[in-house]
Write a protein that holds these residues in place. Structure first.
Motif, PDB file in Angstrom:
ATOM      1  N   ARG A  22      49.575  40.563  31.068  1.00  0.00           N
ATOM      2  CA  ARG A  22      48.557  40.211  32.071  1.00  0.00           C
ATOM      3  C   ARG A  22      47.175  40.098  31.419  1.00  0.00           C
ATOM      4  NH1 ARG A  22      50.196  40.277  37.306  1.00  0.00           N
ATOM      5  NH2 ARG A  22      52.262  41.182  37.706  1.00  0.00           N
ATOM      6  N   ARG A  23      46.877  40.977  30.464  1.00  0.00           N
ATOM      7  CA  ARG A  23      45.584  40.898  29.755  1.00  0.00           C
ATOM      8  C   ARG A  23      45.486  39.603  28.954  1.00  0.00           C
ATOM      9  NH1 ARG A  23      46.530  46.358  28.929  1.00  0.00           N
ATOM     10  NH2 ARG A  23      47.248  46.007  26.798  1.00  0.00           N
ATOM     11  N   VAL A  24      46.571  39.211  28.313  1.00  0.00           N
ATOM     12  CA  VAL A  24      46.574  37.955  27.548  1.00  0.00           C
ATOM     13  C   VAL A  24      46.276  36.781  28.482  1.00  0.00           C
ATOM     14  CG1 VAL A  24      48.036  36.348  26.251  1.00  0.00           C
ATOM     15  CG2 VAL A  24      48.118  38.782  25.731  1.00  0.00           C
ATOM     16  N   VAL A  25      46.936  36.748  29.626  1.00  0.00           N
ATOM     17  CA  VAL A  25      46.728  35.655  30.585  1.00  0.00           C
ATOM     18  C   VAL A  25      45.294  35.668  31.105  1.00  0.00           C
ATOM     19  CG1 VAL A  25      47.418  34.727  32.836  1.00  0.00           C
ATOM     20  CG2 VAL A  25      49.166  35.532  31.224  1.00  0.00           C
ATOM     21  N   ARG A  26      44.760  36.835  31.444  1.00  0.00           N
ATOM     22  CA  ARG A  26      43.377  36.919  31.943  1.00  0.00           C
ATOM     23  C   ARG A  26      42.400  36.448  30.866  1.00  0.00           C
ATOM     24  NH1 ARG A  26      43.440  36.144  36.623  1.00  0.00           N
ATOM     25  NH2 ARG A  26      41.344  35.553  36.130  1.00  0.00           N
ATOM     26  N   PHE A  27      42.639  36.840  29.617  1.00  0.00           N
ATOM     27  CA  PHE A  27      41.784  36.398  28.511  1.00  0.00           C
ATOM     28  C   PHE A  27      41.742  34.874  28.445  1.00  0.00           C
ATOM     29  CE2 PHE A  27      41.427  34.965  24.117  1.00  0.00           C
ATOM     30  CZ  PHE A  27      40.225  35.534  23.738  1.00  0.00           C
ATOM     31  N   GLU A  28      42.910  34.254  28.548  1.00  0.00           N
ATOM     32  CA  GLU A  28      42.982  32.791  28.496  1.00  0.00           C
ATOM     33  C   GLU A  28      42.267  32.161  29.685  1.00  0.00           C
ATOM     34  OE1 GLU A  28      43.918  31.243  25.932  1.00  0.00           O
ATOM     35  OE2 GLU A  28      45.356  32.489  24.886  1.00  0.00           O
ATOM     36  N   LEU A  29      42.509  32.700  30.878  1.00  0.00           N
ATOM     37  CA  LEU A  29      41.870  32.152  32.074  1.00  0.00           C
ATOM     38  C   LEU A  29      40.348  32.300  31.999  1.00  0.00           C
ATOM     39  CD1 LEU A  29      44.355  33.440  34.799  1.00  0.00           C
ATOM     40  CD2 LEU A  29      44.060  31.067  34.046  1.00  0.00           C
ATOM     41  N   GLU A  30      39.885  33.464  31.581  1.00  0.00           N
ATOM     42  CA  GLU A  30      38.446  33.688  31.470  1.00  0.00           C
ATOM     43  C   GLU A  30      37.829  32.815  30.375  1.00  0.00           C
ATOM     44  OE1 GLU A  30      38.214  37.935  31.040  1.00  0.00           O
ATOM     45  OE2 GLU A  30      38.900  38.251  33.108  1.00  0.00           O
ATOM     46  N   GLY A  31      38.640  32.393  29.408  1.00  0.00           N
ATOM     47  CA  GLY A  31      38.161  31.500  28.360  1.00  0.00           C
ATOM     48  C   GLY A  31      38.070  30.050  28.798  1.00  0.00           C
ATOM     49  N   GLY A  32      38.565  29.751  29.995  1.00  0.00           N
ATOM     50  CA  GLY A  32      38.406  28.407  30.531  1.00  0.00           C
ATOM     51  C   GLY A  32      39.537  27.437  30.234  1.00  0.00           C
ATOM     52  N   VAL A  33      40.734  27.942  29.996  1.00  0.00           N
ATOM     53  CA  VAL A  33      41.850  27.032  29.715  1.00  0.00           C
ATOM     54  C   VAL A  33      42.143  26.158  30.929  1.00  0.00           C
ATOM     55  CG1 VAL A  33      42.872  28.557  27.995  1.00  0.00           C
ATOM     56  CG2 VAL A  33      43.615  28.715  30.389  1.00  0.00           C
ATOM     57  N   ASP A  34      42.804  25.029  30.679  1.00  0.00           N
ATOM     58  CA  ASP A  34      43.125  24.075  31.733  1.00  0.00           C
ATOM     59  C   ASP A  34      44.506  24.301  32.330  1.00  0.00           C
ATOM     60  OD1 ASP A  34      40.736  22.229  31.501  1.00  0.00           O
ATOM     61  OD2 ASP A  34      41.447  22.296  29.430  1.00  0.00           O
ATOM     62  N   GLY A  35      45.285  25.177  31.726  1.00  0.00           N
ATOM     63  CA  GLY A  35      46.617  25.519  32.194  1.00  0.00           C
ATOM     64  C   GLY A  35      47.146  26.646  31.333  1.00  0.00           C
ATOM     65  N   ILE A  36      48.276  27.215  31.754  1.00  0.00           N
ATOM     66  CA  ILE A  36      48.915  28.307  31.007  1.00  0.00           C
ATOM     67  C   ILE A  36      50.396  27.987  30.895  1.00  0.00           C
ATOM     68  CG2 ILE A  36      49.645  30.735  31.117  1.00  0.00           C
ATOM     69  CD1 ILE A  36      46.795  30.814  30.577  1.00  0.00           C
ATOM     70  N   GLY A  37      50.942  28.209  29.700  1.00  0.00           N
ATOM     71  CA  GLY A  37      52.368  28.022  29.494  1.00  0.00           C
ATOM     72  C   GLY A  37      53.041  29.321  29.085  1.00  0.00           C
ATOM     73  N   ILE A  38      54.307  29.454  29.493  1.00  0.00           N
ATOM     74  CA  ILE A  38      55.100  30.621  29.130  1.00  0.00           C
ATOM     75  C   ILE A  38      56.511  30.153  28.771  1.00  0.00           C
ATOM     76  CG2 ILE A  38      55.786  31.106  31.534  1.00  0.00           C
ATOM     77  CD1 ILE A  38      55.133  33.739  28.753  1.00  0.00           C
ATOM     78  N   ASN A  39      57.155  30.942  27.940  1.00  0.00           N
ATOM     79  CA  ASN A  39      58.534  30.694  27.487  1.00  0.00           C
ATOM     80  C   ASN A  39      58.644  29.472  26.587  1.00  0.00           C
ATOM     81  OD1 ASN A  39      59.306  32.988  28.797  1.00  0.00           O
ATOM     82  ND2 ASN A  39      60.221  31.943  30.546  1.00  0.00           N
TER      83      ASN A  39
END
Length: 192
Positions: A22-39
């Motif tokens: 969850r911290r990794v995802v929040r870091f990415e979101l707070e960094g302004g990414v345009d999307g998130i991928g998993i797996n």
């Protein structure tokens, strides 16, 4: 835009570290990414059990909470298995399924085209064909630009290509004029 495939942290007992993920995802979101991928490869999904892939996708989907589009990776040995995985992950609301080809056998280009067309026809969620011939287990899947274009032109559900490995920019330039305008191209290999 930038759509990172997040890595999956583990705790000292070799279990998925949910709080860490969850911290990794929040870091990415707070960094302004345009999307998130998993797996994907960066998530080391090829090392995870089916249950762990489900768990990581659920955690990331919950943390993303539709702030940005969610990409869920699918890597299975058959069309039927990929369809089953997509049905399982569909409830998480992904924007796209990033799908690797079956890696076990040396499939013909036409059989791989049929695989992706069938997947696209089986899903309400768009498909991203992940072409990664630089990865050892996918080195035999060297589809030509014409094969990729045929996929996109036969199945409106193929909305994206992720073209990776050496020569990817040149392959993307060659593919772009051969595919419908709605189909988008992504690169990979750690953003290189």
């Amino acid at each position: 835009g930038i759509v990172p495939i997040v890595f999956v942290p583990f705790d000292e007992n070799r279990m998925i570290d949910e709080a860490g993920l969850r911290r990794v995802v929040r870091f990415e979101l707070e960094g302004g990414v345009d999307g998130i991928g998993i797996n994907g490869f960066a998530s080391e999904a090829y090392k995870l059990t089916d249950q762990e892939r489900q768990q990581t996708a659920e955690i990331v989907a919950d943390e993303v909470a539709k702030e940005v589009p969610l990409v869920i990776g699918i890597a299975s040995g058959s069309t039927e298995a990929a369809v089953a995985q997509m049905k399982t992950f569909h409830k998480l609301g992904p924007a796209v399924f990033m799908v690797l080809p079956p890696a076990t056998f040396d499939y013909t280009p036409q059989s791989l085209i049929e695989h992706y067309v069938n997947l696209a026809d089986s899903s309400d969620t768009p498909i991203m064909m992940q072409h990664s011939p630089h990865i050892a287990q996918y080195s035999h899947v060297k589809l030509e630009i014409e094969h990729l274009a045929e996929m996109a032109n036969r199945a409106s559900g193929i909305g994206y290509f992720k073209i990776e490995g050496p020569g990817a920019p040149a392959r993307m330039r060659a593919l772009k004029p051969l595919i419908p305008e709605h189909v988008k191209l992504f690169g990979g290999v750690g953003g290189i």
